[in-house]
Design a protein around this motif. Structure first.
Motif, PDB file in Angstrom:
ATOM      1  N   THR A   1       0.823  -1.213   0.000  1.00 24.65           N
ATOM      2  CA  THR A   1       0.000   0.000   0.000  1.00 24.65           C
ATOM      3  C   THR A   1       0.853   1.258   0.000  1.00 24.65           C
ATOM      4  O   THR A   1       0.323   2.362  -0.168  1.00 24.65           O
ATOM      5  CB  THR A   1      -0.941   0.028   1.223  1.00 24.65           C
TER       6      THR A   1
ATOM      7  N   ASP B   1       3.351   3.872  -1.475  1.00 26.34           N
ATOM      8  CA  ASP B   1       3.775   4.332  -2.799  1.00 26.34           C
ATOM      9  C   ASP B   1       5.282   4.145  -2.964  1.00 26.34           C
ATOM     10  O   ASP B   1       6.077   4.530  -2.096  1.00 26.34           O
ATOM     11  CB  ASP B   1       3.419   5.806  -2.991  1.00 26.34           C
TER      12      ASP B   1
ATOM     13  N   SER C   1      -8.176  -2.777  -4.620  1.00 25.04           N
ATOM     14  CA  SER C   1      -8.030  -2.056  -5.886  1.00 25.04           C
ATOM     15  C   SER C   1      -8.981  -2.596  -6.944  1.00 25.04           C
ATOM     16  O   SER C   1      -9.527  -1.841  -7.758  1.00 25.04           O
ATOM     17  CB  SER C   1      -6.587  -2.154  -6.393  1.00 25.04           C
TER      18      SER C   1
ATOM     19  N   ASN D   1      -8.672   2.512  -4.267  1.00 20.53           N
ATOM     20  CA  ASN D   1      -7.297   2.666  -4.740  1.00 20.53           C
ATOM     21  C   ASN D   1      -6.457   3.583  -3.863  1.00 20.53           C
ATOM     22  O   ASN D   1      -5.242   3.607  -3.991  1.00 20.53           O
ATOM     23  CB  ASN D   1      -7.299   3.216  -6.173  1.00 20.53           C
ATOM     24  N   ASN D   2      -7.083   4.327  -2.983  1.00 18.46           N
ATOM     25  CA  ASN D   2      -6.352   5.249  -2.125  1.00 18.46           C
ATOM     26  C   ASN D   2      -5.521   4.481  -1.098  1.00 18.46           C
ATOM     27  O   ASN D   2      -6.038   3.615  -0.381  1.00 18.46           O
ATOM     28  CB  ASN D   2      -7.345   6.180  -1.425  1.00 18.46           C
ATOM     29  N   SER D   3      -4.234   4.806  -0.997  1.00 14.45           N
ATOM     30  CA  SER D   3      -3.333   4.077  -0.090  1.00 14.45           C
ATOM     31  C   SER D   3      -3.762   4.210   1.363  1.00 14.45           C
ATOM     32  O   SER D   3      -3.697   3.248   2.134  1.00 14.45           O
ATOM     33  CB  SER D   3      -1.898   4.591  -0.259  1.00 14.45           C
ATOM     34  N   THR D   4      -4.194   5.388   1.766  1.00 14.37           N
ATOM     35  CA  THR D   4      -4.620   5.595   3.153  1.00 14.37           C
ATOM     36  C   THR D   4      -5.839   4.739   3.476  1.00 14.37           C
ATOM     37  O   THR D   4      -5.917   4.114   4.548  1.00 14.37           O
ATOM     38  CB  THR D   4      -4.943   7.080   3.395  1.00 14.37           C
ATOM     39  N   GLN D   5      -6.796   4.683   2.563  1.00 15.14           N
ATOM     40  CA  GLN D   5      -7.977   3.856   2.782  1.00 15.14           C
ATOM     41  C   GLN D   5      -7.606   2.379   2.846  1.00 15.14           C
ATOM     42  O   GLN D   5      -8.104   1.633   3.709  1.00 15.14           O
ATOM     43  CB  GLN D   5      -8.994   4.088   1.664  1.00 15.14           C
ATOM     44  N   GLN D   6      -6.730   1.938   1.967  1.00 15.76           N
ATOM     45  CA  GLN D   6      -6.313   0.536   1.955  1.00 15.76           C
ATOM     46  C   GLN D   6      -5.612   0.172   3.266  1.00 15.76           C
ATOM     47  O   GLN D   6      -5.910  -0.863   3.876  1.00 15.76           O
ATOM     48  CB  GLN D   6      -5.385   0.272   0.779  1.00 15.76           C
TER      49      GLN D   6
END
Length: 524
Positions: free
Chosen positions: A61, A63, A314, A319-324
């Motif tokens: 997750t 980046d 995803s 797709n948001n890293s914080t949400q994942q």
């Protein structure tokens, strides 16, 4: 007589009827608080396994992490992820030998040192190959931890807490996974390589806690007796189970049972090998159950969610890293709460109800995940994507009801005394083979057929339910000798039958008949 130590207690004596210099609640008793520290030291290995189980998913997750690995395709990503299992498999037999020869503590200490080395390699190197090497070394250490810790907890726990203490071992997996998930969440906003290096480095923390504790805690009483250190074994039992009172009735009962069981084992298990699992119907049944538990613990769809949750999210539009990362962290807390509750209730509710409830619940949820993923993929319906997330939580709660605690506790219950260590090695081998398959195949399959791959695990879950229904007997409320009768029948106590008859014959000749089965076995 044949050298068997007999108990001074009446046959059929139950530990709950004996005088014991320990408080009714462990937190009120100094000796049992010390025992809790020893148990926590053993649990640290499982915490680390859980950390690794969530770490690689959390790293994906962040980046730039996959770029550090060279943007691997599904095949390479699967190999890197599966390196943990690749390392765990070859170290199983050496770990079992060291645990029996040098002690449970030494076995755990070696595992902790290897995990620290592997974590450091992952932290301070770049590229797919160094990451693979680091995970391989961590896997080596994981087997030493697993082989040393599970017998240690079983052998040192107070009799009245032993079922729960053993079932709680695997629940600590979620403690590690929670730490890893929220560590990855917390480093999302760090610029540069330390966003992924810190989570890798923090994998050493459970081992850093464990190593100094191992120096101060006592060794397994069973191991001490097996090495001829009987006085030290008695002191250890008294220290943890009766606040130092070596004449305590319960301590004396446990000590005599351990000595008798080990003396009996020396005579009754001569020539016992792994082939003994094939020499009787009862042992073949045990072997089948152990292998099924090992494979099903990894092959009921949990491998995809544990290691590739980010890719699943995803695929349904998150797709948001914080949400994942946030969903991953919340999922681990949810899992842990379910696992703790089920482990504490395993003796009250019974094993079969837990197994069946868990498997049926997972099947319902996985079919729903499959269907909703298909709807989202074909029509882009946002509600279907949210439904996938909800059913992932429900699926994991169902898994935790049985497969977290009973994967380790149930095989240890059904194994006879003389095959317990060998059976644990077989269990771990099955788990690691299944884990390697999952970690290598899952990313490739997800790339190739996406949500359609879930159908495979729908079928596996149906097979698992049928196997549990027809092959997994209930063990609730039974002592270990009584559990043996489920598999071997009342007139045939496993591979010990002929040796037991010989011992009884020797007792008759000596003018006094005392049978080995007059003693209650407490997984000594």
């Amino acid at each position: 007589m044949s050298g068997i130590t007999t108990s001074t207690f009446a046959p059929g004596t139950h530990f709950s009827t004996l005088r014991n210099n320990a408080a009714s609640s462990w937190w009120k008793d100094p000796g049992m608080r010390s025992l809790a520290v020893a148990t926590i030291a053993a649990y640290c290995g499982t915490v680390n396994a859980g950390y690794d189980g969530s770490l690689f998913n959390g790293l994906q997750t962040i980046d730039g992490f996959l770029g550090v690995l060279g943007n691997p395709d599904g095949n390479k990503l699967g190999i890197i992820s599966a390196a943990y299992a690749l390392g765990a498999i070859p170290s199983l037999l050496p770990a079992a030998w060291i645990g029996d020869r040098f002690g449970r503590k030494i076995c755990m200490a070696i595992g902790a040192l290897l995990i620290i080395i592997g974590a450091v390699v992952q932290t301070f190197t770049k590229g797919g190959d160094p990451m693979l090497a680091g995970r391989f070394v961590v896997g080596l250490g994981a087997s030493f931890e697993a082989i040393g810790a599970a017998p240690y907890v079983t052998e040192i726990s107070h009799p009245r807490n032993r079922p729960q203490a053993t079932a709680l071992i695997n629940t600590c997996w979620f403690i590690g996974s929670i730490i890893a998930a929220w560590t990855c969440f917390g480093t999302l906003n760090i610029n540069g390589d330390w966003a992924w290096r810190l989570p890798c480095l923090f994998q050493v923390l459970p081992c850093v806690v464990q190593l100094p504790l191992l120096w101060f805690i006592g060794e397994s009483p069973r191991f001490l007796v097996s090495r001829g250190k009987n006085e030290q074994a008695l002191r250890t039992l008294a220290r943890y189970h009766a606040n130092g009172d070596e004449q305590d009735e319960l301590v004396q009962f446990e000590y005599q049972e351990i000595c008798a069981a080990l003396e009996f084992e020396k005579q009754a298990t001569a020539g016992i090998t792994y082939m003994s699992f094939f020499k009787s119907r009862g042992n073949r049944h045990r072997l089948l159950v152990i292998v099924l538990v090992g494979f099903f613990s990894q092959w009921v769809g949990n491998g995809i969610i544990s290691y590739y949750l980010a890719r699943i999210l995803s695929s349904v539009g998150v797709n948001n890293s914080t949400q994942q990362a946030g969903l991953n962290g919340g999922l681990q807390v949810w899992n842990w709460l379910w696992a703790i509750g089920a482990a504490l209730l395993c003796e009250r509710l019974g094993r079969r109800p837990l197994w069946l409830t868990s498997a049926i619940g997972m099947l319902i949820c996985y079919i729903s995940i499959t269907a909703c993923s298909a709807v989202f993929a074909e029509k882009g319906t946002i509600g279907a994507g949210y439904a996938v997330i909800a059913f992932i939580f429900l699926y994991n709660g169902s898994y935790s009801i049985a497969f977290t605690g009973l994967t380790l506790a149930y095989p240890n219950e059904i194994l006879p005394f003389n095959l317990r260590s060998k059976g644990n090695a077989i269990l771990q081998l099955a788990i690691q083979i299944a884990l390697f398959f999952n970690q290598y195949v899952n990313p490739i399959a997800l790339d190739a057929i996406a949500w359609k791959y879930y159908i495979v695990y729908d079928v596996v879950l149906i097979i698992a339910i049928a196997c549990i229904y027809f092959l997994f007997p209930e063990t609730k409320g039974r002592m270990l000798e009584e559990i043996s009768e489920i598999f071997d029948g009342p007139s045939d106590h496993s591979v010990n039958a002929s040796a037991q008859e010989a011992l009884e014959h020797d007792d008759k000749i000596g003018g006094e008949k005392k049978t080995a089965t007059g003693h209650v076995e407490y997984a000594a």
